[in-house]
Design an enzyme around this catalytic site. Structure first.
Site, mmCIF file in Angstrom:
data_model
loop_
_atom_site.group_PDB
_atom_site.id
_atom_site.type_symbol
_atom_site.label_atom_id
_atom_site.label_comp_id
_atom_site.label_asym_id
_atom_site.label_seq_id
_atom_site.Cartn_x
_atom_site.Cartn_y
_atom_site.Cartn_z
ATOM 1 N N PRO A 171 0.816 -1.223 0.000
ATOM 2 C CA PRO A 171 0.000 0.000 0.000
ATOM 3 C C PRO A 171 0.848 1.271 0.000
ATOM 4 O O PRO A 171 2.080 1.213 0.023
ATOM 5 C CB PRO A 171 -0.754 -0.134 1.315
ATOM 6 C CG PRO A 171 0.236 -0.769 2.228
ATOM 7 C CD PRO A 171 1.086 -1.677 1.379
ATOM 8 N N TRP A 172 0.145 2.404 0.032
ATOM 9 C CA TRP A 172 0.834 3.688 -0.055
ATOM 10 C C TRP A 172 1.133 4.312 1.309
ATOM 11 O O TRP A 172 1.814 5.319 1.393
ATOM 12 C CB TRP A 172 -0.008 4.688 -0.870
ATOM 13 C CG TRP A 172 -1.469 4.717 -0.499
ATOM 14 C CD1 TRP A 172 -2.492 4.167 -1.223
ATOM 15 C CD2 TRP A 172 -2.071 5.294 0.662
ATOM 16 N NE1 TRP A 172 -3.695 4.362 -0.577
ATOM 17 C CE2 TRP A 172 -3.466 5.052 0.592
ATOM 18 C CE3 TRP A 172 -1.573 5.998 1.776
ATOM 19 C CZ2 TRP A 172 -4.362 5.475 1.578
ATOM 20 C CZ3 TRP A 172 -2.467 6.420 2.753
ATOM 21 C CH2 TRP A 172 -3.837 6.159 2.642
ATOM 22 N N LYS A 196 4.899 -5.323 -6.244
ATOM 23 C CA LYS A 196 4.120 -4.247 -6.877
ATOM 24 C C LYS A 196 3.888 -3.126 -5.870
ATOM 25 O O LYS A 196 3.151 -3.304 -4.896
ATOM 26 C CB LYS A 196 2.755 -4.761 -7.354
ATOM 27 C CG LYS A 196 2.075 -3.706 -8.228
ATOM 28 C CD LYS A 196 0.581 -3.889 -8.340
ATOM 29 C CE LYS A 196 -0.204 -2.985 -7.428
ATOM 30 N NZ LYS A 196 0.021 -1.556 -7.565
ATOM 31 N N PRO A 197 4.490 -1.956 -6.099
ATOM 32 C CA PRO A 197 4.225 -0.820 -5.196
ATOM 33 C C PRO A 197 2.807 -0.293 -5.421
ATOM 34 O O PRO A 197 2.188 -0.575 -6.449
ATOM 35 C CB PRO A 197 5.229 0.247 -5.643
ATOM 36 C CG PRO A 197 6.129 -0.382 -6.644
ATOM 37 C CD PRO A 197 5.448 -1.601 -7.169
ATOM 38 N N ALA A 198 2.307 0.494 -4.492
ATOM 39 C CA ALA A 198 1.038 1.197 -4.715
ATOM 40 C C ALA A 198 1.252 2.205 -5.837
ATOM 41 O O ALA A 198 2.338 2.782 -5.968
ATOM 42 C CB ALA A 198 0.605 1.911 -3.446
ATOM 43 N N GLU A 199 0.202 2.441 -6.632
ATOM 44 C CA GLU A 199 0.370 3.326 -7.786
ATOM 45 C C GLU A 199 0.738 4.758 -7.363
ATOM 46 O O GLU A 199 1.440 5.459 -8.080
ATOM 47 C CB GLU A 199 -0.843 3.325 -8.729
ATOM 48 C CG GLU A 199 -2.227 3.113 -8.148
ATOM 49 C CD GLU A 199 -2.537 1.636 -7.848
ATOM 50 O OE1 GLU A 199 -1.922 1.102 -6.905
ATOM 51 O OE2 GLU A 199 -3.407 1.062 -8.507
ATOM 52 N N SER A 249 -6.368 -2.856 1.547
ATOM 53 C CA SER A 249 -7.718 -2.745 2.091
ATOM 54 C C SER A 249 -8.437 -4.096 2.078
ATOM 55 O O SER A 249 -8.015 -5.028 1.388
ATOM 56 C CB SER A 249 -8.505 -1.732 1.264
ATOM 57 O OG SER A 249 -8.587 -2.195 -0.056
ATOM 58 N N GLU A 270 -2.597 -8.710 5.051
ATOM 59 C CA GLU A 270 -2.551 -7.720 6.134
ATOM 60 C C GLU A 270 -3.490 -6.594 5.728
ATOM 61 O O GLU A 270 -3.152 -5.773 4.892
ATOM 62 C CB GLU A 270 -1.132 -7.158 6.291
ATOM 63 C CG GLU A 270 -0.076 -8.166 6.664
ATOM 64 C CD GLU A 270 -0.193 -8.654 8.087
ATOM 65 O OE1 GLU A 270 -0.993 -8.080 8.860
ATOM 66 O OE2 GLU A 270 0.487 -9.628 8.424
ATOM 67 N N CYS A 304 -2.810 1.396 9.812
ATOM 68 C CA CYS A 304 -3.805 0.332 10.040
ATOM 69 C C CYS A 304 -3.986 0.012 11.523
ATOM 70 O O CYS A 304 -5.056 -0.431 11.928
ATOM 71 C CB CYS A 304 -3.407 -0.909 9.268
ATOM 72 S SG CYS A 304 -1.691 -1.339 9.531
ATOM 73 N N GLU A 402 -13.213 1.987 8.874
ATOM 74 C CA GLU A 402 -11.849 2.517 8.927
ATOM 75 C C GLU A 402 -11.807 3.839 8.159
ATOM 76 O O GLU A 402 -11.968 3.852 6.934
ATOM 77 C CB GLU A 402 -10.890 1.511 8.288
ATOM 78 C CG GLU A 402 -9.446 1.942 8.328
ATOM 79 C CD GLU A 402 -8.519 0.965 7.597
ATOM 80 O OE1 GLU A 402 -8.864 0.515 6.495
ATOM 81 O OE2 GLU A 402 -7.455 0.668 8.145
HETATM 82 P P1 NAD Z 1 -5.513 -0.807 -1.490
HETATM 83 O O1 NAD Z 1 -6.104 -2.123 -1.166
HETATM 84 O O2 NAD Z 1 -6.269 0.137 -2.310
HETATM 85 O O3 NAD Z 1 -4.132 -1.017 -2.258
HETATM 86 C C1 NAD Z 1 -3.098 -1.838 -1.743
HETATM 87 C C2 NAD Z 1 -2.383 -2.478 -2.912
HETATM 88 O O4 NAD Z 1 -3.273 -3.408 -3.527
HETATM 89 C C3 NAD Z 1 -1.969 -1.484 -3.997
HETATM 90 O O5 NAD Z 1 -0.697 -1.834 -4.482
HETATM 91 C C4 NAD Z 1 -3.035 -1.693 -5.054
HETATM 92 O O6 NAD Z 1 -2.605 -1.378 -6.341
HETATM 93 C C5 NAD Z 1 -3.300 -3.175 -4.913
HETATM 94 N N1 NAD Z 1 -4.588 -3.607 -5.443
HETATM 95 C C6 NAD Z 1 -5.742 -2.900 -5.515
HETATM 96 N N2 NAD Z 1 -6.697 -3.640 -6.122
HETATM 97 C C7 NAD Z 1 -6.135 -4.824 -6.438
HETATM 98 C C8 NAD Z 1 -6.606 -5.996 -7.102
HETATM 99 N N3 NAD Z 1 -7.825 -6.074 -7.585
HETATM 100 N N4 NAD Z 1 -5.768 -7.045 -7.230
HETATM 101 C C9 NAD Z 1 -4.514 -6.980 -6.758
HETATM 102 N N5 NAD Z 1 -4.000 -5.883 -6.169
HETATM 103 C C10 NAD Z 1 -4.800 -4.818 -6.002
HETATM 104 O O7 NAD Z 1 -5.061 -0.200 -0.119
HETATM 105 P P2 NAD Z 1 -4.393 1.227 0.111
HETATM 106 O O8 NAD Z 1 -5.496 2.211 0.013
HETATM 107 O O9 NAD Z 1 -3.169 1.390 -0.728
HETATM 108 O O10 NAD Z 1 -3.859 1.068 1.599
HETATM 109 C C11 NAD Z 1 -4.635 1.340 2.680
HETATM 110 C C12 NAD Z 1 -5.167 0.066 3.290
HETATM 111 O O11 NAD Z 1 -4.099 -0.798 3.660
HETATM 112 C C13 NAD Z 1 -5.921 0.348 4.555
HETATM 113 O O12 NAD Z 1 -7.106 -0.407 4.611
HETATM 114 C C14 NAD Z 1 -4.957 -0.107 5.641
HETATM 115 O O13 NAD Z 1 -5.557 -0.447 6.850
HETATM 116 C C15 NAD Z 1 -4.287 -1.256 5.001
HETATM 117 N N6 NAD Z 1 -3.004 -1.532 5.664
HETATM 118 C C16 NAD Z 1 -2.902 -2.631 6.467
HETATM 119 C C17 NAD Z 1 -1.707 -2.911 7.134
HETATM 120 C C18 NAD Z 1 -1.561 -4.118 8.024
HETATM 121 O O14 NAD Z 1 -0.447 -4.401 8.438
HETATM 122 N N7 NAD Z 1 -2.623 -4.837 8.321
HETATM 123 C C19 NAD Z 1 -0.631 -2.042 6.978
HETATM 124 C C20 NAD Z 1 -0.768 -0.917 6.162
HETATM 125 C C21 NAD Z 1 -1.976 -0.671 5.511
#
Ligand code: NAD
Length: 501
Positions: A171-172, A196-199, A249, A270, A304, A402
């Site tokens: 994630p980002w 894969k990093p977050a976009e 997420s 996670e 998180c 959240e």
């Molecule tokens: P996100 O789910 O939008 O994105 C996370 C990653 O998943 C990104 O790299 C994104 O490109 C990828 N992704 C999105 N859709 C996908 C798909 N269909 N298939 C495969 N990959 C896909 O989350 P975010 O908005 O970047 O991050 C915030 C979320 O991360 C929050 O819900 C937060 O609680 C959670 N988080 C959890 C922890 C933990 O340790 N539990 C730690 C940090 C963040």
């Protein structure tokens, strides 16, 4: 129409970039030990969230590029997994040292791309260095249970093996650190990796690839930038990927798990959190309030495990809320480039800013009151005022979802039973804290709270030696600690029949 909050001033910087363009990493995929030009022209724009200005654009990878990265990781696997733990450990220690030697640049990049105040960015890089060092040591320290004959003349040996090629999607909110929590144990356990990093936040990870390219054998560690629905989806379904590990997420977690089910690959998730902070009437209220100043607003609440949902005994609710509001009122908000003392930066993106602002508007419409903050701060940039919401009713959106911004909600309870029930009533189960001076309570209540981490009289204190991960809607699998190395490996039984040969 959103009202702009005026009680906090956003401190502004001169607007000069804190990272010179010559220090930017190559904006390409990293496959089989080298940066490669993308196959197509579509890119994602990367912005500085403190002012919304474009700072870079990175390729949107394709399924074919993921396939090339997986093939490279697969080809590199036999040699990497055959190395001794000592060999792998020495390489990971060199990676840690390289990161440490470039800590300042990595922190500035992270700050520029993710809007992180100096203290947060510095802490992220220090945590990154340490998880590489920890994993380098841990992979050498793990030994399996001894061998024995459980059937006459048959000796059983238990082997712990790497899983294979692992896809990691991050994630980002902590671009470098959340990736490091995956990269270090995955490589230490003898796997190879496609990341894969977050976009929104690829820069620090592209820099990491550049910095470590000469340390790791080609193909061991690959990176493809791009969208979740393309790059992430292909990693999740790829038949040659043995496990997909996602931090993100809940929605993405479900999508990834579904995509992974066809090939029955392992999944490590996670996901989100909504950590309850249960404050009993005998708690040290001042300590709770000062701790939450950090635990609720660190990284602008984009955390998180953040302490976001206070459940306080009704007899001390007013006193506690006053103390919390007093703490929050002194938080320094600003562009991270405006001084090392800035404590709260912007949210990561325009979309996320709108999302958090929407939560706040609806919370007030559902009867909550902003005791401080309550909405967006004047632009440019994606700032939200540090906020404490009171009179939050159980069952409302603000109490259960959240928000992932600088917002703490305050609800009250009457009895211990009610506090435990309410702490457990949300679908998440990542983290929680309990505040009490009562010894029995400090031992008894955490056992009844459904969260992967429960702190007593503190919140958001992490260490790389202990596991991190959730229950219920927060996912499964553990990051950090020796448990992560176990998750990223598999158990094999070899039995040798040794009679009459
Ligand atoms: P996100 O789910 O939008 O994105 C996370 C990653 O998943 C990104 O790299 C994104 O490109 C990828 N992704 C999105 N859709 C996908 C798909 N269909 N298939 C495969 N990959 C896909 O989350 P975010 O908005 O970047 O991050 C915030 C979320 O991360 C929050 O819900 C937060 O609680 C959670 N988080 C959890 C922890 C933990 O340790 N539990 C730690 C940090 C963040």
């Amino acid at each position: 129409m959103t009202t702009t909050i005026t009680s906090f001033q956003v401190r502004r910087s001169s607007g000069e970039l804190t990272v010179q363009s010559g220090d930017f990493p190559p904006l390409q995929h990293f496959i089989d030990g080298e940066f490669r030009d993308p196959q197509r022209e579509s890119t994602t724009t990367v912005v500085n969230p403190a002012d919304g200005q474009e700072i870079a654009s990175v390729p949107q990878g394709t399924a074919a590029e993921v396939d090339a990265a997986v093939a490279a990781a697969d080809a590199a696997l036999p040699a990497w997994r055959e190395r001794t733990p000592q060999d792998r450990s020495e390489i990971l220690l060199k990676v840690a040292e390289r990161i440490e030697n470039n800590a300042d640049l990595l922190a500035r990049l992270e700050s520029l791309n993710a809007g992180k105040p100096h203290a947060v960015a510095e802490d992220d890089v220090a945590g990154t260095v340490d998880i590489f060092r920890f994993s380098a040591g841990a992979c050498r320290a793990i030994t399996e249970l001894g061998s024995a004959d459980y059937v006459t003349d048959h000796t059983s040996v238990i082997l712990r093996e790497p899983l294979g090629v692992i896809g990691a999607i991050v994630p980002w909110n902590y671009p470098l650190l959340m990736a490091a929590w995956k990269i270090a144990p995955i490589l230490a356990a003898g796997n190879t990796l496609v990341l894969k990093p977050a976009e929104q936040t690829p820069l620090s990870l592209l820099k990491l690839m550049e910095l470590t390219a000469d340390l790791l054998p080609a193909g061991v560690f690959n990176l493809v930038t791009g969208l979740g629905r393309e790059v992430g989806a292909r990693l999740s379904e790829h038949p040659d990927v043995a496990m997909v590990a996602l931090t993100g997420s809940v929605g993405s977690g479900k999508t990834v798990a579904r995509a992974a089910s066809d090939s029955l690959k392992r999944v490590h998730l996670e996901l989100g959190g909504k950590a309850p902070v249960v404050i009993f009437e005998d708690a040290d209220l001042k300590l709770a309030a000062t701790s939450l100043r950090n635990a609720g607003y660190w990284n602008s609440g984009q955390e998180c495990g953040a302490g976001t949902r206070v459940l306080v005994h009704e007899s001390v609710a007013e006193e506690f809320t006053d103390l919390l509001v007093q703490e929050v009122s002194s938080i320094i908000v600003g562009d991270p480039a405006a001084g090392e003392d800035v404590e709260l930066g912007p949210l990561v993106s325009k979309e996320h800013h709108e999302r958090v602002a929407g939560f706040l508007e609806r919370a007030v419409a559902e009867g909550a009151t902003a005791a401080i903050g309550g909405g967006p701060l004047e632009g440019p940039g994606y700032f939200i005022a540090p906020t404490v919401l009171t009179s939050v009713q159980p069952g409302t959106e603000a109490a259960g979802e959240e928000i992932f911004g600088p917002v703490i909600t305050v609800e009250t309870f009457r009895t211990e039973e009610e506090a435990i029930d309410r702490a457990n009533e949300v679908p998440y189960g990542l983290a929680a804290s309990v505040w009490t001076r009562d010894v029995a309570r400090s031992l008894g209540v955490p056992r009844r709270i459904d969260a992967g981490t429960v702190w007593v009289n503190s919140h958001l204190v992490l260490a790389n030696e202990v596991p991190w991960g959730g229950f219920k809607g927060s996912g499964y699998g553990r990051d950090l600690s020796a448990y992560a190395l176990q998750d990223y490996s598999r158990t094999k039984h070899v039995q040798i029949h040794h009679a009459g040969h």
